[in-house]
Design a protein around this motif. Structure first.
Motif, mmCIF file in Angstrom:
data_model
loop_
_atom_site.group_PDB
_atom_site.id
_atom_site.type_symbol
_atom_site.label_atom_id
_atom_site.label_comp_id
_atom_site.label_asym_id
_atom_site.label_seq_id
_atom_site.Cartn_x
_atom_site.Cartn_y
_atom_site.Cartn_z
ATOM 1 N N PRO A 86 -30.326 63.966 32.541
ATOM 2 C CA PRO A 86 -31.734 64.364 32.410
ATOM 3 C C PRO A 86 -32.695 63.200 32.662
ATOM 4 O O PRO A 86 -32.464 62.072 32.242
ATOM 5 C CB PRO A 86 -31.827 64.845 30.955
ATOM 6 C CG PRO A 86 -30.725 64.121 30.240
ATOM 7 C CD PRO A 86 -29.619 63.990 31.250
ATOM 8 N N ARG A 87 -33.780 63.519 33.354
ATOM 9 C CA ARG A 87 -34.850 62.546 33.582
ATOM 10 C C ARG A 87 -35.965 62.832 32.592
ATOM 11 O O ARG A 87 -36.369 63.981 32.408
ATOM 12 C CB ARG A 87 -35.369 62.639 35.023
ATOM 13 C CG ARG A 87 -34.347 62.253 36.070
ATOM 14 C CD ARG A 87 -34.976 62.227 37.458
ATOM 15 N NE ARG A 87 -35.307 63.563 37.910
ATOM 16 C CZ ARG A 87 -34.462 64.373 38.562
ATOM 17 N NH1 ARG A 87 -33.224 63.966 38.804
ATOM 18 N NH2 ARG A 87 -34.846 65.567 38.958
ATOM 19 N N LEU A 88 -36.499 61.778 31.999
ATOM 20 C CA LEU A 88 -37.600 61.914 31.050
ATOM 21 C C LEU A 88 -38.359 60.596 31.029
ATOM 22 O O LEU A 88 -37.900 59.604 30.448
ATOM 23 C CB LEU A 88 -37.074 62.262 29.652
ATOM 24 C CG LEU A 88 -38.125 62.568 28.585
ATOM 25 C CD1 LEU A 88 -38.946 63.795 28.977
ATOM 26 C CD2 LEU A 88 -37.471 62.800 27.235
ATOM 27 N N GLY A 100 -40.070 69.106 24.694
ATOM 28 C CA GLY A 100 -39.067 69.979 25.285
ATOM 29 C C GLY A 100 -39.546 70.593 26.588
ATOM 30 O O GLY A 100 -38.782 70.700 27.558
ATOM 31 N N ARG A 101 -40.805 70.982 26.643
ATOM 32 C CA ARG A 101 -41.364 71.556 27.869
ATOM 33 C C ARG A 101 -41.351 70.538 28.999
ATOM 34 O O ARG A 101 -40.995 70.869 30.137
ATOM 35 C CB ARG A 101 -42.796 72.034 27.590
ATOM 36 C CG ARG A 101 -43.472 72.706 28.782
ATOM 37 C CD ARG A 101 -44.928 72.983 28.458
ATOM 38 N NE ARG A 101 -45.626 73.584 29.570
ATOM 39 C CZ ARG A 101 -45.969 74.862 29.650
ATOM 40 N NH1 ARG A 101 -45.660 75.678 28.660
ATOM 41 N NH2 ARG A 101 -46.620 75.329 30.698
ATOM 42 N N SER A 107 -40.186 67.339 34.560
ATOM 43 C CA SER A 107 -39.607 66.029 34.879
ATOM 44 C C SER A 107 -38.632 66.074 36.039
ATOM 45 O O SER A 107 -37.893 65.118 36.277
ATOM 46 C CB SER A 107 -38.891 65.476 33.637
ATOM 47 O OG SER A 107 -39.797 65.308 32.564
ATOM 48 N N GLY A 108 -38.599 67.191 36.753
ATOM 49 C CA GLY A 108 -37.711 67.292 37.906
ATOM 50 C C GLY A 108 -36.290 67.668 37.567
ATOM 51 O O GLY A 108 -35.404 67.588 38.431
ATOM 52 N N ASN A 109 -36.032 68.073 36.331
ATOM 53 C CA ASN A 109 -34.692 68.498 35.941
ATOM 54 C C ASN A 109 -34.461 69.967 36.285
ATOM 55 O O ASN A 109 -35.412 70.739 36.446
ATOM 56 C CB ASN A 109 -34.489 68.298 34.426
ATOM 57 C CG ASN A 109 -34.597 66.853 34.015
ATOM 58 O OD1 ASN A 109 -33.921 65.988 34.570
ATOM 59 N ND2 ASN A 109 -35.468 66.562 33.061
ATOM 60 N N ASP A 110 -33.195 70.351 36.386
ATOM 61 C CA ASP A 110 -32.824 71.749 36.565
ATOM 62 C C ASP A 110 -32.607 72.343 35.175
ATOM 63 O O ASP A 110 -31.590 72.050 34.526
ATOM 64 C CB ASP A 110 -31.540 71.851 37.394
ATOM 65 C CG ASP A 110 -31.089 73.296 37.599
ATOM 66 O OD1 ASP A 110 -31.701 74.206 37.008
ATOM 67 O OD2 ASP A 110 -30.107 73.503 38.331
ATOM 68 N N TYR A 482 -42.306 78.926 36.307
ATOM 69 C CA TYR A 482 -41.142 78.250 36.870
ATOM 70 C C TYR A 482 -40.166 79.258 37.463
ATOM 71 O O TYR A 482 -39.511 78.978 38.472
ATOM 72 C CB TYR A 482 -40.440 77.411 35.807
ATOM 73 C CG TYR A 482 -39.183 76.738 36.331
ATOM 74 C CD1 TYR A 482 -39.251 75.518 36.983
ATOM 75 C CD2 TYR A 482 -37.944 77.358 36.224
ATOM 76 C CE1 TYR A 482 -38.112 74.916 37.498
ATOM 77 C CE2 TYR A 482 -36.799 76.769 36.734
ATOM 78 C CZ TYR A 482 -36.884 75.549 37.369
ATOM 79 O OH TYR A 482 -35.752 74.969 37.888
ATOM 80 N N TYR A 483 -40.059 80.423 36.831
ATOM 81 C CA TYR A 483 -39.120 81.447 37.283
ATOM 82 C C TYR A 483 -39.750 82.396 38.291
ATOM 83 O O TYR A 483 -39.157 83.413 38.650
ATOM 84 C CB TYR A 483 -38.587 82.225 36.077
ATOM 85 C CG TYR A 483 -37.908 81.330 35.070
ATOM 86 C CD1 TYR A 483 -36.583 80.940 35.226
ATOM 87 C CD2 TYR A 483 -38.615 80.815 33.984
ATOM 88 C CE1 TYR A 483 -35.965 80.090 34.328
ATOM 89 C CE2 TYR A 483 -38.007 79.967 33.073
ATOM 90 C CZ TYR A 483 -36.688 79.605 33.243
ATOM 91 O OH TYR A 483 -36.096 78.755 32.347
#
Length: 538
Positions: A86-88, A100-101, A107-110, A482-483
């Protein structure tokens, strides 16, 4: 002829390969159910908070996010999340919900991959606790009882639902059951098993603070085990209770020190808890962040939460909420076996010594959960499907010819009821209350709709209503855009402008008042998404 067939069947059931095959099949289907459920579900309300705090714990060795829960469960979740890389990026928001959001969506994570990785450690623990259920029940009644107990556990909709999420309820409950099992084994070898029981109890308390209510019970059971192993040794019995308590406290300290060896703690807005509760919290020989976390929990208990039960919306809590919710959400065969198992523990002489170990902790934990002010779901009593599954192993041990066959038939009924709910375990309710599709009429929040079906909603809108105007009232932590869900809030415009599709989370519908209630009353339901979100046509 008939006698020889029965004899042959008993030999098969007692053979090691048949027992091992049964365990493998039961846990295998449970693993498939949990993993396939976890793959499809979007983040529930609590998960982004835990995953975000878990990533910060591992990376920054900081306890500042989500201090109202101890760190051990989040360390396990974070270990799984680490496999997603994870990127943060700093600076990190102080608000745990915003954290969490940002982690999941900004942050570019999946988020699909990250959530699955975070859920896998909980899934693995849930399966391991199944082995504890089987071993505990098998020691009490043999392979037949162990198989019945494991079947109840492996097909429990509540255990499957919450065991497939990156949350803390199932890990804490499983550690408590493990502690009780080890305390039971200490009746033979207290020197070996009491420290292990204390470690498991400490793991439970280091995962969820409400497990602290079990500490006096486990200490008493430890003393009981020592008295059984060495009759008349009162001093040793007290020492055994002390060992369990001290080891448990040491594990809690160890969990906090693992995150931050220097215990840097700068709390923000910790409420001042007065009266007896404040005194007791101050006296606890536990880290300051744990005690401040308890103060935060007490402050949450004082909030005027909204509850919903059998169509009634209310403020506060009802003492009978959890028993009523369990009646709705527990398979009927399971309820019958729980009751018969509890009776068998007191009626069968050779099982009677196990009654305090299984019934006393379950009763104390249930009383503590009923005393709470948040009527949000049976997840607060997820320990019951574990403890009472072991108790149900006593049913085949009853000296009645029909008992083994009745236990097997009821376990099969549970399996069928649970399998029919796949993959919608979170909104499960039994046949007497209409099944998963009708749960929303009687319960809300994590009993039915916890934000888990945002991804399914996006798929349904693309498949059935592409290009339609969508109005959305969503209760959850996911980000609809996002979805691919582009929607507006219908509560912010005049009712006559809300045309097209009105999509409402069932928990929001249960608590609807004012504008939303007016909109729902003038709309027509056209689609049910995951038994947690309803699509209306306007």
């Amino acid at each position: 002829m008939r006698r020889s067939l029965l004899t042959g069947l008993r030999r098969v059931l007692r053979s090691r390969w048949a027992v091992r095959l049964a365990v493998a099949v039961l846990l295998g289907q449970m693993a498939v159910a949990m993993v396939t459920t976890a793959v499809r579900q979007t983040p529930t309300i609590d998960e982004p908070v835990y995953v975000g705090a878990a990533v910060v714990q591992w990376r920054e060795h900081s306890l500042r996010h989500n201090p109202e829960h101890p760190p051990l469960g989040k360390l396990l979740i974070g270990a799984g999340a680490a496999f997603a890389g994870p990127r943060l990026e700093p600076p990190l928001p102080a608000d745990q919900g915003l954290l969490g959001r940002r982690l999941l969506y900004e942050s570019g994570n999946d988020p699909w991959r990250l959530m699955l990785c975070a859920r896998l450690p909980v899934i693995a623990l849930t399966l391991l606790f199944g082995l504890v259920v089987f071993a505990f029940a098998g020691e009490l009644t043999g392979p037949a009882g162990g198989s019945v107990a494991l079947a109840l556990y492996a097909f429990s909709p509540d255990v499957i639902a919450h065991g497939s999420l990156a949350t803390l309820d199932v890990p804490a409950a499983g550690f408590l059951l493990t502690s009780v099992w080890l305390a039971w084994r200490a009746r033979r070898r207290p020197g070996l098993y009491l420290p292990l029981a204390g470690a498991a109890l400490g793991a439970a308390v280091a995962t969820r603070m409400n497990a602290l209510a079990a500490l006096p019970v486990l200490a008493a059971l430890a003393a009981l085990s020592v008295r059984h192993a060495r009759p008349g040794a009162r001093a040793r019995a007290l020492a055994g209770a002390g060992v369990v308590a001290l080891v448990a406290l040491a594990v809690v300290w160890g969990a906090y020190l693992t995150v931050d060896p220097r215990l840097r703690w700068a709390p923000v807005r910790v409420p001042d808890v007065r009266g007896l509760r404040g005194v007791l919290v101050g006296l606890l020989p536990l880290p300051e962040p744990f005690r401040d976390g308890m103060r935060l929990q007490f402050a949450l208990e004082n909030r005027p939460w909204k509850g919903f039960l059998f169509g009634r919306l209310y403020t506060g809590s009802l003492w009978y909420y959890l028993p009523a919710a369990l009646l709705v959400k527990t398979p009927l065969g399971m309820l019958a076996l729980w009751t018969a198992g509890a009776v068998s523990l007191t009626a069968v002489r050779r099982l009677r010594p196990a009654a305090p170990y299984l019934l006393a902790p379950a009763a104390v934990l249930l009383a503590a959960a009923m005393w709470g002010s948040r009527d949000f779901g049976t997840r607060y009593a997820v320990f019951l499907p574990m403890f009472l599954a072991v108790a149900a192993a006593g049913v085949p041990a009853l000296r009645r010819r029909w008992a083994p066959a009745a236990a097997a038939a009821l376990a099969l009924f549970v399996a069928v009821s649970s399998a029919r709910a796949y993959p919608f375990y979170l909104p499960y309710s039994n046949e007497a209350f209409g099944g998963p599709a009708a749960t929303r009429l009687r319960l809300h929040d994590s009993n039915v709709d916890w934000g888990q079906d945002l991804g399914r909603l996006a798929e349904r809108l693309r498949e059935r209503w592409p290009g339609q105007r969508v109005w959305l009232v969503y209760k959850g932590s996911g980000v609809p855009s996002y979805y691919g869900i582009l929607a507006a809030d219908p509560r912010r415009v005049p009712a006559d402008r809300v045309r097209g599709l009105l999509v409402v989370s069932d928990s929001a519908a249960a608590k609807a008042r004012g504008r939303l209630a007016e909109l729902l009353g003038s709309s027509r339901a056209v689609e049910d998404v995951g038994h947690s979100i309803t699509v209306y046509r306007r």
